[in-house]
Motif scaffolding. Structure first.
Motif, PDB file in Angstrom:
ATOM      1  N   GLN A  10     -63.986 -45.212   1.725  1.00 49.90           N
ATOM      2  CA  GLN A  10     -63.618 -43.817   1.940  1.00 49.90           C
ATOM      3  C   GLN A  10     -64.826 -43.093   2.511  1.00 49.90           C
ATOM      4  N   HIS A  11     -64.565 -42.131   3.376  1.00 45.77           N
ATOM      5  CA  HIS A  11     -65.669 -41.461   4.060  1.00 45.77           C
ATOM      6  C   HIS A  11     -65.272 -40.027   4.381  1.00 45.77           C
ATOM      7  N   ASN A  12     -66.181 -39.111   4.160  1.00 42.44           N
ATOM      8  CA  ASN A  12     -65.921 -37.715   4.510  1.00 42.44           C
ATOM      9  C   ASN A  12     -66.282 -37.514   5.979  1.00 42.44           C
ATOM     10  N   HIS A  13     -65.265 -37.523   6.832  1.00 43.52           N
ATOM     11  CA  HIS A  13     -65.552 -37.482   8.263  1.00 43.52           C
ATOM     12  C   HIS A  13     -65.931 -36.105   8.759  1.00 43.52           C
ATOM     13  N   SER A  14     -65.955 -35.111   7.888  1.00 38.51           N
ATOM     14  CA  SER A  14     -66.331 -33.773   8.341  1.00 38.51           C
ATOM     15  C   SER A  14     -67.797 -33.737   8.768  1.00 38.51           C
ATOM     16  N   THR A  15     -68.602 -34.686   8.295  1.00 36.08           N
ATOM     17  CA  THR A  15     -70.007 -34.751   8.698  1.00 36.08           C
ATOM     18  C   THR A  15     -70.300 -36.059   9.419  1.00 36.08           C
ATOM     19  N   LEU A  16     -69.274 -36.646  10.005  1.00 33.76           N
ATOM     20  CA  LEU A  16     -69.403 -37.982  10.578  1.00 33.76           C
ATOM     21  C   LEU A  16     -70.524 -38.131  11.594  1.00 33.76           C
ATOM     22  N   GLU A 380     -70.192 -49.373  17.033  1.00 34.96           N
ATOM     23  CA  GLU A 380     -70.603 -50.767  16.888  1.00 34.96           C
ATOM     24  C   GLU A 380     -69.511 -51.571  16.189  1.00 34.96           C
ATOM     25  N   ASP A 381     -69.765 -52.038  14.942  1.00 34.03           N
ATOM     26  CA  ASP A 381     -68.792 -52.891  14.262  1.00 34.03           C
ATOM     27  C   ASP A 381     -67.974 -52.142  13.220  1.00 34.03           C
ATOM     28  N   THR A 382     -68.019 -50.824  13.234  1.00 35.84           N
ATOM     29  CA  THR A 382     -67.305 -50.020  12.245  1.00 35.84           C
ATOM     30  C   THR A 382     -66.239 -49.165  12.924  1.00 35.84           C
ATOM     31  N   ILE A 383     -65.054 -49.120  12.295  1.00 37.02           N
ATOM     32  CA  ILE A 383     -63.947 -48.323  12.802  1.00 37.02           C
ATOM     33  C   ILE A 383     -63.678 -47.198  11.809  1.00 37.02           C
ATOM     34  N   TYR A 384     -63.842 -45.954  12.232  1.00 39.72           N
ATOM     35  CA  TYR A 384     -63.570 -44.789  11.399  1.00 39.72           C
ATOM     36  C   TYR A 384     -62.214 -44.203  11.773  1.00 39.72           C
ATOM     37  N   SER A 385     -61.434 -43.828  10.776  1.00 41.05           N
ATOM     38  CA  SER A 385     -60.177 -43.131  11.015  1.00 41.05           C
ATOM     39  C   SER A 385     -60.443 -41.634  10.885  1.00 41.05           C
ATOM     40  N   VAL A 386     -60.287 -40.889  11.990  1.00 38.92           N
ATOM     41  CA  VAL A 386     -60.663 -39.475  11.990  1.00 38.92           C
ATOM     42  C   VAL A 386     -59.537 -38.561  12.466  1.00 38.92           C
ATOM     43  N   GLY A 387     -58.326 -39.091  12.646  1.00 37.80           N
ATOM     44  CA  GLY A 387     -57.228 -38.275  13.147  1.00 37.80           C
ATOM     45  C   GLY A 387     -56.367 -37.711  12.039  1.00 37.80           C
ATOM     46  N   ASP A 389     -53.170 -38.788  11.478  1.00 33.56           N
ATOM     47  CA  ASP A 389     -52.381 -39.894  10.943  1.00 33.56           C
ATOM     48  C   ASP A 389     -53.278 -41.095  10.716  1.00 33.56           C
ATOM     49  N   PRO A 390     -52.864 -42.026   9.854  1.00 35.04           N
ATOM     50  CA  PRO A 390     -53.693 -43.212   9.607  1.00 35.04           C
ATOM     51  C   PRO A 390     -53.715 -44.154  10.802  1.00 35.04           C
ATOM     52  N   VAL A 391     -54.761 -44.964  10.846  1.00 36.70           N
ATOM     53  CA  VAL A 391     -54.877 -46.039  11.821  1.00 36.70           C
ATOM     54  C   VAL A 391     -54.269 -47.300  11.215  1.00 36.70           C
ATOM     55  N   TYR A 392     -53.480 -48.032  11.997  1.00 42.27           N
ATOM     56  CA  TYR A 392     -52.876 -49.277  11.533  1.00 42.27           C
ATOM     57  C   TYR A 392     -53.890 -50.416  11.626  1.00 42.27           C
ATOM     58  N   CYS A 393     -53.902 -51.280  10.636  1.00 38.93           N
ATOM     59  CA  CYS A 393     -54.646 -52.534  10.715  1.00 38.93           C
ATOM     60  C   CYS A 393     -53.663 -53.666  10.443  1.00 38.93           C
ATOM     61  N   PHE A 394     -53.436 -54.535  11.424  1.00 40.17           N
ATOM     62  CA  PHE A 394     -52.474 -55.622  11.253  1.00 40.17           C
ATOM     63  C   PHE A 394     -53.088 -56.757  10.452  1.00 40.17           C
ATOM     64  N   GLU A 395     -52.392 -57.166   9.396  1.00 41.14           N
ATOM     65  CA  GLU A 395     -52.818 -58.276   8.552  1.00 41.14           C
ATOM     66  C   GLU A 395     -52.113 -59.547   8.983  1.00 41.14           C
ATOM     67  N   ASP A 396     -52.810 -60.692   8.853  1.00 42.49           N
ATOM     68  CA  ASP A 396     -52.138 -61.936   9.242  1.00 42.49           C
ATOM     69  C   ASP A 396     -51.040 -62.321   8.264  1.00 42.49           C
ATOM     70  N   ARG A 397     -50.945 -61.622   7.129  1.00 46.39           N
ATOM     71  CA  ARG A 397     -49.835 -61.849   6.208  1.00 46.39           C
ATOM     72  C   ARG A 397     -48.522 -61.275   6.737  1.00 46.39           C
ATOM     73  N   SER A 405     -57.149 -41.167   7.132  1.00 47.83           N
ATOM     74  CA  SER A 405     -58.193 -40.346   7.716  1.00 47.83           C
ATOM     75  C   SER A 405     -59.315 -40.141   6.711  1.00 47.83           C
ATOM     76  N   GLY A 406     -60.540 -40.368   7.159  1.00 49.27           N
ATOM     77  CA  GLY A 406     -61.680 -40.285   6.277  1.00 49.27           C
ATOM     78  C   GLY A 406     -62.166 -41.637   5.803  1.00 49.27           C
ATOM     79  N   SER A 407     -61.427 -42.722   6.138  1.00 44.36           N
ATOM     80  CA  SER A 407     -61.817 -44.061   5.725  1.00 44.36           C
ATOM     81  C   SER A 407     -62.412 -44.830   6.901  1.00 44.36           C
ATOM     82  N   ASN A 408     -63.097 -45.926   6.587  1.00 44.27           N
ATOM     83  CA  ASN A 408     -63.598 -46.787   7.646  1.00 44.27           C
ATOM     84  C   ASN A 408     -63.487 -48.247   7.233  1.00 44.27           C
ATOM     85  N   ILE A 409     -63.535 -49.092   8.227  1.00 45.72           N
ATOM     86  CA  ILE A 409     -63.484 -50.533   8.013  1.00 45.72           C
ATOM     87  C   ILE A 409     -64.543 -51.182   8.873  1.00 45.72           C
TER      88      ILE A 409
END
Length: 410
Positions: A10-16, A380-387, A389-397, A405-409
């Protein structure tokens, strides 16, 4: 992609911008599917527009913003007055907003004395798109994957594509909790039981899906490497770099790119946008600008063209399977595969787990889906969701993780 192989925070993107600026090695990239309005896109990204963190202070201070509207229809590339107003509202001076105008330059070039170069490029692109040796393997491999899955399901109806992919693992019984640890408890027992039975009963066939996906990955690498190799060969053999007018226009467009702190690549026809940018070989200067800290933001078509490898997803690609590689992009986005407008695809909305597994298993990199108001900011290697609506991440399952929004992977 398996979520437990990544770190989700989880990340507070207001100060991203301030939070991640200390490690910024190159430009950030903001990606969207198709915002409800252009103002939403500018508003979501207002902080990084205001504080671009470019290598050069004068570009940070000017907040110079370059618009790429090459995807707009017809002669409307410069119909960008409403966009300029949006940037002005978030603090960018009118004099520091420019339009690349690459489609207009391309159209004018066609009618000039070196216009035959544009015809040659159009012929080259048509030849590459229509090459049967590039397109047929995709359809054949996807057919074999899902045909084999259908045959297995006739005897083992609970098995999913993900189960077959992992059936080839040695000591399958000892790895059950590792592989199926997030599978719904109500279906887990039946799926695991049938997978074990399949592996014991058909040891010669349990490697089939894994081998087919390995073939699919090798094919994808060959497909996109062929596109890049043939493109370089075309421009080198065609004598472009010795042509005076072509180089003159390319230099003018390149300077616009180098002088920007933020570059917004808007929607429309991604083919028109990409072909115009590629014709003047602007991918090279765009990489140079990104290395110096220029931020890129794309919506719909603008997101698609920035990818390293462009896949076609949806009904129009059904002749070659529901997903197929299409062509190489600008290569600004590496290490992930982006799919725009994912809310429009029926198999995603109706939980088509095998189709979604195919997307995730096809590449070793994260597969990301963007909706109407989702925005992924890549650093770089980090994806932040800042919109919004949420960003989709497809799982191989075969399911979708929603990066709120506010999270990163990473």
């Amino acid at each position: 992609m398996r979520l437990e192989d990544y770190s989700v925070n989880q990340h507070n993107h207001s100060t991203l911008p301030d939070d991640i600026a200390w490690k910024k090695k190159s430009g950030w990239i903001g990606l969207n599917g198709n915002v409800r309005s252009e103002w939403d896109m500018v508003w979501f990204l207002k902080e990084v527009i205001d504080r671009p963190k470019h290598k050069w202070d004068y570009q940070n201070n000017s907040k110079k913003t370059l618009l790429v509207t090459a995807g707009f229809d017809g002669n409307s590339e410069y119909d960008d007055g409403h966009l300029r107003q949006h940037y002005n509202k978030v603090g960018v001076d009118w004099h520091n907003i420019d339009n690349l105008g690459v489609t207009t330059e391309y159209r004018n070039f066609i009618h000039g004395h070196e216009g035959y170069l544009a015809k040659n490029y159009k012929d080259f692109y048509g030849w590459m798109i229509s090459r049967d040796d590039l397109n047929r393997p995709n359809a054949d491999l996807l057919y074999r994957i899902h045909n084999f899955l259908g045959e297995v399901r006739y005897q083992f109806p609970a098995i999913e594509l993900y189960d077959l992919y992992h059936a080839c693992v040695d000591n399958l019984e000892g790895k059950i909790e590792t592989i199926w640890n997030h599978v719904d408890i109500h279906t887990k027992f039946q799926r695991v039981e049938q997978t074990l039975e399949f592996a014991r009963k058909y040891p010669d066939k349990k490697y089939t899906i894994k081998n087919l996906f390995d073939d699919l990955k090798r094919y994808d690498r060959w497909f996109f490497d062929t596109w890049r190799h043939e493109t370089e060969k075309f421009f080198n053999d065609g004598g472009f770099y010795q042509k005076g007018h072509w180089n003159h226009i390319r230099n003018i467009l390149s300077e616009k790119i180098r002088s920007a702190a933020s570059i917004f690549m808007w929607g429309g026809s991604w083919i028109n946008m990409l072909n115009a940018l590629k014709f003047f070989r602007l991918d090279h200067v765009m990489h140079e600008a990104k290395a110096n800290g220029t931020n890129y933001y794309g919506m719909s078509a603008g997101t698609i063209v920035m990818m390293d490898n462009i896949y076609d997803l949806g009904q129009r690609s059904s002749a070659s399977g529901f997903i197929r590689p299409y062509m190489s992009g600008l290569g600004l986005i590496k290490g992930m595969t982006i799919y725009t407008h994912v809310q429009d695809f029926k198999f995603i909305n109706e939980n088509g787990v095998d189709e979604k597994s195919t997307i995730a298993l096809r590449t070793d990199d994260p597969a990301i889906g963007l909706t109407t108001n989702s925005i992924a900011l890549v650093d770089e290697d980090t994806i932040y969701s800042v919109g919004g609506d949420p960003v989709y991440c497809f799982e191989d399952r075969g399911w979708t993780y929603y990066l709120e929004s506010g999270s990163n992977i990473r």
